[in-house]
Design an enzyme around this catalytic site. Structure first.
Site, PDB file in Angstrom:
ATOM      1  N   GLU A   1       0.953  -1.274   0.120  1.00  0.00           N
ATOM      2  CA  GLU A   1      -0.105  -0.115   0.013  1.00  0.00           C
ATOM      3  C   GLU A   1       1.026   1.399  -0.121  1.00  0.00           C
ATOM      4  O   GLU A   1       1.710   1.558   0.846  1.00  0.00           O
ATOM      5  CB  GLU A   1      -0.847   0.068   1.317  1.00  0.00           C
ATOM      6  CG  GLU A   1      -1.915   1.152   1.390  1.00  0.00           C
ATOM      7  CD  GLU A   1      -3.110   0.840   2.146  1.00  0.00           C
ATOM      8  OE1 GLU A   1      -3.851   0.116   1.721  1.00  0.00           O
ATOM      9  OE2 GLU A   1      -3.205   1.280   3.342  1.00  0.00           O
TER      10      GLU A   1
ATOM     11  N   LYS B   1       0.925   4.580   1.070  1.00  0.00           N
ATOM     12  CA  LYS B   1      -0.116   5.181   2.187  1.00  0.00           C
ATOM     13  C   LYS B   1       0.902   6.402   2.786  1.00  0.00           C
ATOM     14  O   LYS B   1       1.729   6.197   3.624  1.00  0.00           O
ATOM     15  CB  LYS B   1      -0.180   4.026   3.285  1.00  0.00           C
ATOM     16  CG  LYS B   1      -1.066   4.486   4.430  1.00  0.00           C
ATOM     17  CD  LYS B   1      -1.074   3.086   5.339  1.00  0.00           C
ATOM     18  CE  LYS B   1      -1.986   3.434   6.507  1.00  0.00           C
ATOM     19  NZ  LYS B   1      -2.278   2.220   7.493  1.00  0.00           N
TER      20      LYS B   1
ATOM     21  N   LYS C   1      -7.964   2.451  -2.626  1.00  0.00           N
ATOM     22  CA  LYS C   1      -8.190   2.474  -1.245  1.00  0.00           C
ATOM     23  C   LYS C   1      -9.111   4.069  -0.812  1.00  0.00           C
ATOM     24  O   LYS C   1      -8.283   4.804  -0.569  1.00  0.00           O
ATOM     25  CB  LYS C   1      -6.861   2.445  -0.439  1.00  0.00           C
ATOM     26  CG  LYS C   1      -7.253   1.936   0.931  1.00  0.00           C
ATOM     27  CD  LYS C   1      -7.589   0.780   1.163  1.00  0.00           C
ATOM     28  CE  LYS C   1      -7.542  -0.207   2.399  1.00  0.00           C
ATOM     29  NZ  LYS C   1      -6.618   0.083   3.178  1.00  0.00           N
TER      30      LYS C   1
ATOM     31  N   GLU D   1     -14.507  -5.287   2.545  1.00  0.00           N
ATOM     32  CA  GLU D   1     -13.711  -5.344   3.851  1.00  0.00           C
ATOM     33  C   GLU D   1     -14.644  -5.786   5.253  1.00  0.00           C
ATOM     34  O   GLU D   1     -15.717  -5.000   5.060  1.00  0.00           O
ATOM     35  CB  GLU D   1     -12.937  -4.088   4.056  1.00  0.00           C
ATOM     36  CG  GLU D   1     -12.115  -4.074   5.366  1.00  0.00           C
ATOM     37  CD  GLU D   1     -11.407  -2.805   5.427  1.00  0.00           C
ATOM     38  OE1 GLU D   1     -10.381  -2.616   4.712  1.00  0.00           O
ATOM     39  OE2 GLU D   1     -11.611  -2.061   6.477  1.00  0.00           O
TER      40      GLU D   1
ATOM     41  N   ASN E   1     -10.023  -7.109   8.165  1.00  0.00           N
ATOM     42  CA  ASN E   1      -9.223  -5.807   8.549  1.00  0.00           C
ATOM     43  C   ASN E   1      -8.973  -6.255  10.212  1.00  0.00           C
ATOM     44  O   ASN E   1      -9.850  -6.058  10.976  1.00  0.00           O
ATOM     45  CB  ASN E   1      -9.647  -4.471   8.272  1.00  0.00           C
ATOM     46  CG  ASN E   1      -8.589  -3.587   8.587  1.00  0.00           C
ATOM     47  OD1 ASN E   1      -7.796  -3.514   9.416  1.00  0.00           O
ATOM     48  ND2 ASN E   1      -8.815  -2.512   7.504  1.00  0.00           N
TER      49      ASN E   1
ATOM     50  N   GLU F   1      -5.474  -7.907   6.406  1.00  0.00           N
ATOM     51  CA  GLU F   1      -5.201  -6.492   6.117  1.00  0.00           C
ATOM     52  C   GLU F   1      -4.998  -6.004   7.487  1.00  0.00           C
ATOM     53  O   GLU F   1      -5.453  -6.335   8.424  1.00  0.00           O
ATOM     54  CB  GLU F   1      -6.460  -5.708   5.608  1.00  0.00           C
ATOM     55  CG  GLU F   1      -7.024  -6.132   4.186  1.00  0.00           C
ATOM     56  CD  GLU F   1      -8.383  -5.293   4.198  1.00  0.00           C
ATOM     57  OE1 GLU F   1      -9.316  -5.915   3.257  1.00  0.00           O
ATOM     58  OE2 GLU F   1      -8.435  -4.540   4.550  1.00  0.00           O
ATOM     59  N   SER F   2      -3.933  -5.168   7.529  1.00  0.00           N
ATOM     60  CA  SER F   2      -3.377  -4.217   8.811  1.00  0.00           C
ATOM     61  C   SER F   2      -2.759  -5.076   9.708  1.00  0.00           C
ATOM     62  O   SER F   2      -2.795  -6.242  10.046  1.00  0.00           O
ATOM     63  CB  SER F   2      -4.737  -3.621   9.259  1.00  0.00           C
ATOM     64  OG  SER F   2      -5.324  -2.711   8.477  1.00  0.00           O
TER      65      SER F   2
END
Ligand SMILES: O=C(O)c1ccccc1NCC(=O)[C@H](O)[C@H](O)COP(=O)(O)O
Length: 292
Positions: free
Chosen positions: A57, A59, A118, A163, A184, A214-215
């Site tokens: 990502e 970001k 995103k 998500e 997530n 995710e994350s």
């Protein structure tokens, strides 16, 4: 949507910004039409080449990051692809993540892997802001509109990542017909990450769904943990953005590769080296780490 009071103030602010952008976008020119790069094929290619399928990502900043990374997003994206990312995620949320649709366009023009947009899409009008290969719909934020938005996105040619954060949202995603689902690990009330979130939801996801963790994934050990829990692919932002993005990506995607350099111990040693490199890099760029 659930009680907004259960959302972190930053998330409430993100959502109100998204609604403002949606209302500004309504009534604009016709629907976008996309010829997407195939996300599943990109994951299969990575698997076949012994790379962990990973969405890296771009970001620049976030509510849980201090400071922002000012490097050219295209250079960062190219570094991630050079490091072995199967796909990219590019933030287009401007107010809290330093993203833009212009950044996404430039990145997508520069690379040949699928690119996920995103953002916090709450209204069909937002879908027409920019072409991407995949769009994100967050079950918690779109509530009962999930089936309609999923269909609207597919009608435009987008692949859709839905998500979720828990089993109730997972059921809604499945009922809506989602075929690519991300769990997530960052909760939306405190913004803390807990890899146990993915582990608790993943067993309830049907095999035919492409499942993305995710994350909060920051090390080869985290990669192994998410893969052991059933992740077909991973989405990683902060840990890759912190330092040398190509080296950081390479370290994570090689976690399962055969050979001396990719044994579990070897990876952890590489992780330590990577941390040193990242620390050196931090001296040269204005990048700070996420607390979560
Ligand atoms: O990342 C944040 O601070 C954040 C705060 C509020 C809502 C969403 C947020 N992140 C969105 C994401 O899903 C992550 O950018 C993505 O999964 C990558 O996470 P990480 O690898 O932990 O940066």
């Amino acid at each position: 949507m659930d009680d907004p009071d259960e959302l972190a103030p930053a998330v409430r602010s993100i959502l109100s910004g998204a609604r403002e952008r949606a209302s500004a976008a309504r009534g604009a020119d016709g629907d976008i039409s996309v010829s997407p790069r195939d996300l599943s094929a990109a994951f299969e290619r990575a698997d076949a080449e012994d790379r962990v399928p990973l969405i890296a990502e771009v970001k620049p900043t976030s509510p849980t990051t201090e400071g922002s990374r000012e490097d050219d997003p295209v250079a960062l994206a190219e570094g991630m692809v050079a490091g072995g990312a199967a796909a990219l995620s590019v933030l287009t949320e401007p107010g809290h993540f330093g993203g833009s649709v212009d950044t996404l366009e430039r990145v997508r023009d520069a690379v040949d892997v699928p690119v996920l947009r995103k953002d916090f899409v709450v209204d069909e009008a937002q879908l027409d802001a920019v072409e991407s290969d995949v769009v994100l719909l967050i079950a918690r934020f779109v509530g009962d509109d999930l089936p309609t938005l999923l269909e609207a996105a597919r009608d435009r040619g987008f692949q859709v990542l839905v998500e979720v954060h828990d089993r109730e949202e997972l059921e809604r995603a499945l009922d809506a017909g989602a075929t690519t689902i991300g769990v997530n690990n960052r909760d939306l009330a405190e913004l803390v990450v807990d890899l146990g979130t993915f582990e608790s939801v993943a067993p309830h996801v049907p095999d035919e769904v492409t499942l993305i963790a995710e994350s909060g994934i920051g090390s080869p050990a985290d990669v192994r943990r998410m893969r052991a829990a059933g992740a077909d692919a991973l989405l990683v932002g902060s840990a890759i953005m912190d330092g040398d993005v190509a080296a950081n990506t390479r370290e994570l995607v090689r976690t399962e590769a055969g050979g001396d350099e990719a044994t579990a111990d070897g990876d952890d040693a590489a992780a330590a080296d990577g941390d040193d490199a990242a620390a050196a890099d931090d001296d040269a760029t204005e990048t700070t780490e996420t607390p979560t």
